[in-house]
Design an enzyme around this catalytic site. Structure first.
Site, PDB file in Angstrom:
ATOM      1  N   CYS A 113       0.816  -1.222   0.000  1.00  0.00           N
ATOM      2  CA  CYS A 113       0.000   0.000   0.000  1.00  0.00           C
ATOM      3  C   CYS A 113       0.844   1.265   0.000  1.00  0.00           C
ATOM      4  O   CYS A 113       0.358   2.337  -0.371  1.00  0.00           O
ATOM      5  CB  CYS A 113      -0.950   0.002   1.188  1.00  0.00           C
ATOM      6  SG  CYS A 113      -2.092  -1.380   1.159  1.00  0.00           S
ATOM      7  N   HIS A 250      -3.104   7.356   1.784  1.00  0.00           N
ATOM      8  CA  HIS A 250      -3.518   6.043   1.288  1.00  0.00           C
ATOM      9  C   HIS A 250      -4.898   5.749   1.858  1.00  0.00           C
ATOM     10  O   HIS A 250      -5.158   5.951   3.042  1.00  0.00           O
ATOM     11  CB  HIS A 250      -2.510   4.979   1.715  1.00  0.00           C
ATOM     12  CG  HIS A 250      -3.050   3.592   1.564  1.00  0.00           C
ATOM     13  ND1 HIS A 250      -3.596   3.133   0.375  1.00  0.00           N
ATOM     14  CD2 HIS A 250      -3.160   2.560   2.447  1.00  0.00           C
ATOM     15  CE1 HIS A 250      -4.002   1.892   0.537  1.00  0.00           C
ATOM     16  NE2 HIS A 250      -3.760   1.516   1.785  1.00  0.00           N
ATOM     17  N   ASN A 280     -10.114   0.058  -0.760  1.00  0.00           N
ATOM     18  CA  ASN A 280      -8.649   0.131  -0.638  1.00  0.00           C
ATOM     19  C   ASN A 280      -8.042  -0.453  -1.917  1.00  0.00           C
ATOM     20  O   ASN A 280      -8.130  -1.650  -2.149  1.00  0.00           O
ATOM     21  CB  ASN A 280      -8.220  -0.667   0.597  1.00  0.00           C
ATOM     22  CG  ASN A 280      -6.712  -0.647   0.822  1.00  0.00           C
ATOM     23  OD1 ASN A 280      -5.944  -0.255  -0.054  1.00  0.00           O
ATOM     24  ND2 ASN A 280      -6.289  -1.091   1.985  1.00  0.00           N
TER      25      ASN A 280
END
Ligand code: ACO
Length: 323
Positions: A113, A250, A280
């Site tokens: 990520c 993020h 996500n």
């Protein structure tokens, strides 16, 4: 001094939207549970004809259009991804071929990520070191292909998509008034590698594997790690959090976003939130959020923008830039 300045941006999402209501028909969950615990309302899922390379190519073409450039103007491609089309060659090379580029270098970078923050930092070093003038930095993911669709604790969280920016060498005077990347801070600590991982790989099982996560453990570390690299960015530039125009984090979970913003005293009005729409999307989430807020006019030339991420590894990092 040379600065790496954002010249263009772009994004691409799969055609198919998967809402929480539809998710209720796949696993034992509810729209209410997902929204309350994560802030996610829908995510995009790649179809059979969509891959990390095809989404990355579309985002790259959008960024080129936005910048008024052609593929010939690019001399490096860095793709942040944990979901490559093939184990090798790098998916960046696949995108290079799709764009018709035969010069320069293209490679993948894997920091889960945090991948886009690591890729921006890497591109900045190539530019400031004089090895590249225009770098296409892409985050593209098809996490839907790593998910165990019987595991409600993970499959509701992730989505697919891609975003890209073009970083270009420009002249700065070395102050924090310069446009471009002002400072970057990267961290990792493999002691946490088993808290968020994929249980397969070419060198172990010979299979792709499925994503496994200790959600509470990730949550427990996230806010502290994010705060660490955000504070480092302001310390390094002598800027203050009050100078910030936009935090582009993020997009893992609205509770992590709100928790970090609260701890850093950043009002939520300055935080770009897309997790409700995209879920996500790992390394793609920051460039997707950047493209969203830049194309709707929120992020403007001269704005101070902070990117931050935390993810599998654990890895975490920040990039402070003037748009
Ligand atoms: N639908 C309904 N119920 C669920 C679901 C679901 N999709 N998933 C779990 N539950 C249940 C659990 O089984 C548990 O039930 P029980 O009490 O009967 O055992 C209950 O909900 C609570 O489970 P917890 O795991 O304790 O729920 P929590 O409040 O911790 O929320 C979550 C889970 C959202 C994953 C949270 O831990 C979190 O946000 N963690 C951060 C992880 C994250 O965002 N990861 C993204 C990748 S990492 C990154 O990008 C930084």
């Amino acid at each position: 001094m040379i600065r790496s300045i954002v010249r263009g941006f772009g994004a691409s999402l799969p055609k198919r939207v998967l809402t929480n209501r539809e998710m209720e028909t796949l696993v034992d969950t509810t729209d209410e549970w997902i929204v309350q615990r994560t802030g996610i309302r829908q995510r995009y899922i790649a179809g059979d004809d969509e891959t990390t390379a095809s989404l990355g190519e579309a985002a790259a073409r959008a960024a080129l259009d936005n910048a008024g450039l052609t593929p010939a103007d690019i001399d490096m491609i860095i793709l942040a991804t944990s979901t490559p089309d093939n184990t090798f060659p790098a998916t960046a090379v696949n995108i290079q071929q799709r764009l018709g580029i035969h010069h320069g270098a293209a490679f993948d970078l894997q920091a889960v990520c945090s991948g886009f923050v690591f890729a921006m930092t890497t591109a900045d070093l190539y530019i400031r070191g004089g090895m590249a003038r225009r770098v296409l930095v892409i985050g593209s993911e098809t996490f839907s292909r790593l998910l165990d669709w019987n595991d409600r604790t993970t499959c509701v969280l992730f989505g697919d998509g891609a975003g890209a920016v073009i970083l270009e060498a420009g002249e700065g005077n070395g102050t924090s008034d310069d446009r471009g990347i002002l400072t970057a801070h990267l961290r990792s600590d493999g002691a946490h590698k088993d808290k968020l991982y994929v249980d397969g790989g070419p060198s172990t099982t010979g299979t792709v594997g499925h994503l496994k996560m200790e959600g509470r453990e990730v949550f427990k570390h996230a806010v502290g790690m994010i705060t660490d690299v955000v504070v480092a960015a302001f310390d390094a530039t002598k800027l203050s959090i009050d100078d910030l125009d936009w935090l582009v984090p993020h997009q893992a979970n609205i509770r992590i976003l709100e928790g970090s913003a609260r701890k850093l005293s950043i009002p939520m009005e300055k935080v770009v939130v897309t997790v409700d729409q995209h879920g996500n999307t790992s390394a793609a989430s920051i460039p997707l959020a950047l493209a969203t807020a830049a194309s709707d006019g929120r992020i403007k030339k001269g704005d101070l923008v902070l990117l931050e991420a935390m993810g599998g590894g654990f890895t975490w990092g920040s990039v402070l830039l003037r748009w």
